[in-house]
Write a protein that holds these residues in place. Structure first.
Motif, PDB file in Angstrom:
ATOM      1  N   SER A  24      -0.113  -7.941   5.914  1.00 59.15           N
ATOM      2  CA  SER A  24       0.962  -8.019   6.910  1.00 59.15           C
ATOM      3  C   SER A  24       1.685  -6.687   7.087  1.00 59.15           C
ATOM      4  N   ARG A  25       1.516  -5.761   6.146  1.00 58.93           N
ATOM      5  CA  ARG A  25       2.145  -4.438   6.286  1.00 58.93           C
ATOM      6  C   ARG A  25       1.433  -3.467   5.345  1.00 58.93           C
ATOM      7  N   ASP A  46      -0.589 -17.556  -0.728  1.00 55.69           N
ATOM      8  CA  ASP A  46      -0.060 -16.796  -1.865  1.00 55.69           C
ATOM      9  C   ASP A  46      -1.233 -16.600  -2.827  1.00 55.69           C
ATOM     10  N   THR A  71       4.560   3.601   1.918  1.00 50.83           N
ATOM     11  CA  THR A  71       4.722   2.202   2.333  1.00 50.83           C
ATOM     12  C   THR A  71       6.006   1.683   1.697  1.00 50.83           C
ATOM     13  N   ILE A 122      -0.619  -0.732   3.273  1.00 53.27           N
ATOM     14  CA  ILE A 122      -2.033  -0.371   3.173  1.00 53.27           C
ATOM     15  C   ILE A 122      -2.919  -1.486   3.724  1.00 53.27           C
ATOM     16  N   TYR A 149       3.201  -3.064 -14.539  1.00 49.69           N
ATOM     17  CA  TYR A 149       2.387  -2.805 -13.330  1.00 49.69           C
ATOM     18  C   TYR A 149       1.070  -2.140 -13.722  1.00 49.69           C
ATOM     19  N   VAL A 204       1.776   6.299  -1.804  1.00 47.57           N
ATOM     20  CA  VAL A 204       1.490   6.125  -0.376  1.00 47.57           C
ATOM     21  C   VAL A 204       2.796   5.701   0.304  1.00 47.57           C
ATOM     22  N   ASN A 232      -6.113  -6.491  -1.780  1.00 46.40           N
ATOM     23  CA  ASN A 232      -5.056  -5.476  -1.695  1.00 46.40           C
ATOM     24  C   ASN A 232      -3.664  -5.978  -2.077  1.00 46.40           C
ATOM     25  N   GLY A 289       4.383 -14.423   2.860  1.00 44.03           N
ATOM     26  CA  GLY A 289       5.592 -14.907   3.520  1.00 44.03           C
ATOM     27  C   GLY A 289       5.855 -14.299   4.885  1.00 44.03           C
ATOM     28  N   SER A 290       5.236 -13.172   5.187  1.00 44.69           N
ATOM     29  CA  SER A 290       5.594 -12.416   6.398  1.00 44.69           C
ATOM     30  C   SER A 290       4.721 -12.818   7.583  1.00 44.69           C
TER      31      SER A 290
HETATM   32  P1  NAP Z   1       3.499  -3.278   0.502  1.00 43.21           P
HETATM   33  O1  NAP Z   1       3.781  -2.352   1.624  1.00 43.21           O
HETATM   34  O2  NAP Z   1       4.622  -3.776  -0.328  1.00 43.21           O
HETATM   35  O3  NAP Z   1       2.688  -4.546   1.099  1.00 43.21           O
HETATM   36  C1  NAP Z   1       2.319  -5.572   0.225  1.00 43.21           C
HETATM   37  C2  NAP Z   1       1.533  -6.634   0.970  1.00 43.21           C
HETATM   38  O4  NAP Z   1       1.132  -7.626   0.009  1.00 43.21           O
HETATM   39  C3  NAP Z   1       2.340  -7.350   2.028  1.00 43.21           C
HETATM   40  O5  NAP Z   1       1.505  -7.620   3.139  1.00 43.21           O
HETATM   41  C4  NAP Z   1       2.741  -8.658   1.340  1.00 43.21           C
HETATM   42  O6  NAP Z   1       2.855  -9.709   2.290  1.00 43.21           O
HETATM   43  C5  NAP Z   1       1.539  -8.897   0.468  1.00 43.21           C
HETATM   44  N1  NAP Z   1       1.803  -9.762  -0.686  1.00 43.21           N
HETATM   45  C6  NAP Z   1       2.708  -9.624  -1.673  1.00 43.21           C
HETATM   46  N2  NAP Z   1       2.635 -10.649  -2.531  1.00 43.21           N
HETATM   47  C7  NAP Z   1       1.651 -11.457  -2.067  1.00 43.21           C
HETATM   48  C8  NAP Z   1       1.106 -12.675  -2.517  1.00 43.21           C
HETATM   49  N3  NAP Z   1       1.555 -13.292  -3.618  1.00 43.21           N
HETATM   50  N4  NAP Z   1       0.091 -13.226  -1.803  1.00 43.21           N
HETATM   51  C9  NAP Z   1      -0.376 -12.637  -0.685  1.00 43.21           C
HETATM   52  N5  NAP Z   1       0.114 -11.473  -0.204  1.00 43.21           N
HETATM   53  C10 NAP Z   1       1.112 -10.908  -0.895  1.00 43.21           C
HETATM   54  O7  NAP Z   1       2.448  -2.640  -0.514  1.00 43.21           O
HETATM   55  P2  NAP Z   1       1.366  -1.442  -0.337  1.00 43.21           P
HETATM   56  O8  NAP Z   1       2.006  -0.160  -0.702  1.00 43.21           O
HETATM   57  O9  NAP Z   1       0.691  -1.573   0.972  1.00 43.21           O
HETATM   58  O10 NAP Z   1       0.368  -1.797  -1.541  1.00 43.21           O
HETATM   59  C11 NAP Z   1      -0.888  -2.413  -1.356  1.00 43.21           C
HETATM   60  C12 NAP Z   1      -1.691  -2.309  -2.639  1.00 43.21           C
HETATM   61  O11 NAP Z   1      -1.859  -0.935  -2.982  1.00 43.21           O
HETATM   62  C13 NAP Z   1      -1.036  -2.959  -3.866  1.00 43.21           C
HETATM   63  O12 NAP Z   1      -2.017  -3.599  -4.651  1.00 43.21           O
HETATM   64  C14 NAP Z   1      -0.434  -1.787  -4.617  1.00 43.21           C
HETATM   65  O13 NAP Z   1      -0.326  -2.054  -6.003  1.00 43.21           O
HETATM   66  C15 NAP Z   1      -1.471  -0.722  -4.322  1.00 43.21           C
HETATM   67  N6  NAP Z   1      -0.948   0.656  -4.467  1.00 43.21           N
HETATM   68  C16 NAP Z   1       0.058   1.093  -3.664  1.00 43.21           C
HETATM   69  C17 NAP Z   1       0.524   2.389  -3.826  1.00 43.21           C
HETATM   70  C18 NAP Z   1       1.660   2.945  -3.000  1.00 43.21           C
HETATM   71  O14 NAP Z   1       2.178   4.009  -3.336  1.00 43.21           O
HETATM   72  N7  NAP Z   1       2.066   2.304  -1.922  1.00 43.21           N
HETATM   73  C19 NAP Z   1      -0.031   3.220  -4.809  1.00 43.21           C
HETATM   74  C20 NAP Z   1      -1.052   2.726  -5.607  1.00 43.21           C
HETATM   75  C21 NAP Z   1      -1.512   1.435  -5.424  1.00 43.21           C
HETATM   76  P3  NAP Z   1       4.128 -10.730   2.346  1.00 43.21           P
HETATM   77  O15 NAP Z   1       5.311  -9.930   2.770  1.00 43.21           O
HETATM   78  O16 NAP Z   1       3.709 -11.747   3.332  1.00 43.21           O
HETATM   79  O17 NAP Z   1       4.297 -11.251   0.942  1.00 43.21           O
END
Ligand code: NAP
Length: 246
Positions: free
Chosen positions: A15-16, A64, A189, A18, A154, A187, A91, A39-40
């Protein structure tokens, strides 16, 4: 699946951030894409809308990932709608930071439930159902290698995801299914930026020789390569996409 039908990809947490960039990219690559969210709903609908306006094919799917039955229903729905699933991009994830001393039970339990059990729930369905030649991409993090303070719980979930990646690659090879993980550095986000001040963000930029944060599209490019024809010989690997930070 006949040669004329597009492959089908489930992208969790799309939903947002990566996941949304990955869903858009895979749809642009010609895959039918399931945009999962927890949830989004409105944000997921906007991702689907942007894919359709660009000429792609997508649906949203609430589940979920920490709920095994909900994940099972999402795979059932994808199979009913499109005849099968070829690609899983695992993801969805959360990041809550605290020292080990200050990590409360809820932080531990929620992070394990979503990042580890959630990844496992989707992996198990994919392991049972992905069609011949499928692709699985898990999400780790470059905190594995850096091990910064406050990332303990984490990082523990991401280390476990890396172990699952390497083992599942060995279990699914006979069906031509590859299993890899992408391990991004910081990243831009919500997950990374929320609650961080400018000085902290600037330090994160300087952690890699390219001097900037990753963009969600940088990571989507890597996933696209692993999912596409050029990625077929990469298997059981952790791809550290971080601009050279570690
Ligand atoms: P983000 O912007 O917070 O987005 C998280 C996404 O996961 C949202 O679409 C959220 O949707 C969904 N989500 C959360 N809990 C969920 C659940 N229980 N079931 C289904 N969907 C769920 O995060 P991001 O930065 O894109 O991160 C994506 C992945 O990359 C993660 O695994 C993170 O650990 C990894 N990562 C990120 C970074 C970084 O710097 N951003 C670095 C290394 C690794 P809802 O709002 O609908 O819950």
């Amino acid at each position: 699946m006949t040669g004329s039908e597009s492959r089908v990809a489930i992208v969790t947490g799309a939903s947002r951030g990566i996941g949304a960039a990955v869903a858009r990219r895979l749809a642009a690559d010609g895959l039918t894409t399931i945009v999962n969210y927890a949830g989004s709903a409105d944000a997921a609908a906007k991702v689907v809308d942007s894919i359709e306006r660009a000429g792609g094919r997508a649906i949203s799917a609430q589940a979920d990932v920490s709920d095994a039955q909900a994940v099972k229903r999402m795979f059932d729905a994808a199979e009913d709608a499109f005849g099968g699933v070829d690609v899983l991009v695992n993801n969805a994830g959360i990041m809550r930071l605290a020292t080990v001393a200050e990590s409360h039970d809820a932080l531990f339990d929620q992070t394990i439930a979503i990042n580890l059990k959630g990844t496992f729930n989707s992996l198990r369905e994919a392991a049972r159902r992905l069609r011949q030649g499928g692709r699985i991409i898990n999400f780790s993090s470059s905190v594995i290698g850096l091990y910064p303070p406050t990332y303990g719980v984490y990082a523990a979930t991401k280390a476990a995801v890396e172990a699952l990646t390497r083992i599942l690659a060995k279990e699914l090879g006979s069906r031509g299914v590859t299993v890899n993980a992408v391990a991004p550095g910081p990243v831009a986000t919500e997950l990374f930026l929320a609650g961080r001040d400018d000085a902290t963000i600037e330090r994160a930029k300087q952690m890699n020789p390219l001097g900037r944060l990753g963009e969600a599209e940088d990571i989507a490019n890597v996933v696209s390569m692993l999912v596409g024809p050029d990625g077929g010989w990469i298997n059981g690997q952790i791809v550290r996409a971080n601009g050279g930070a570690v």
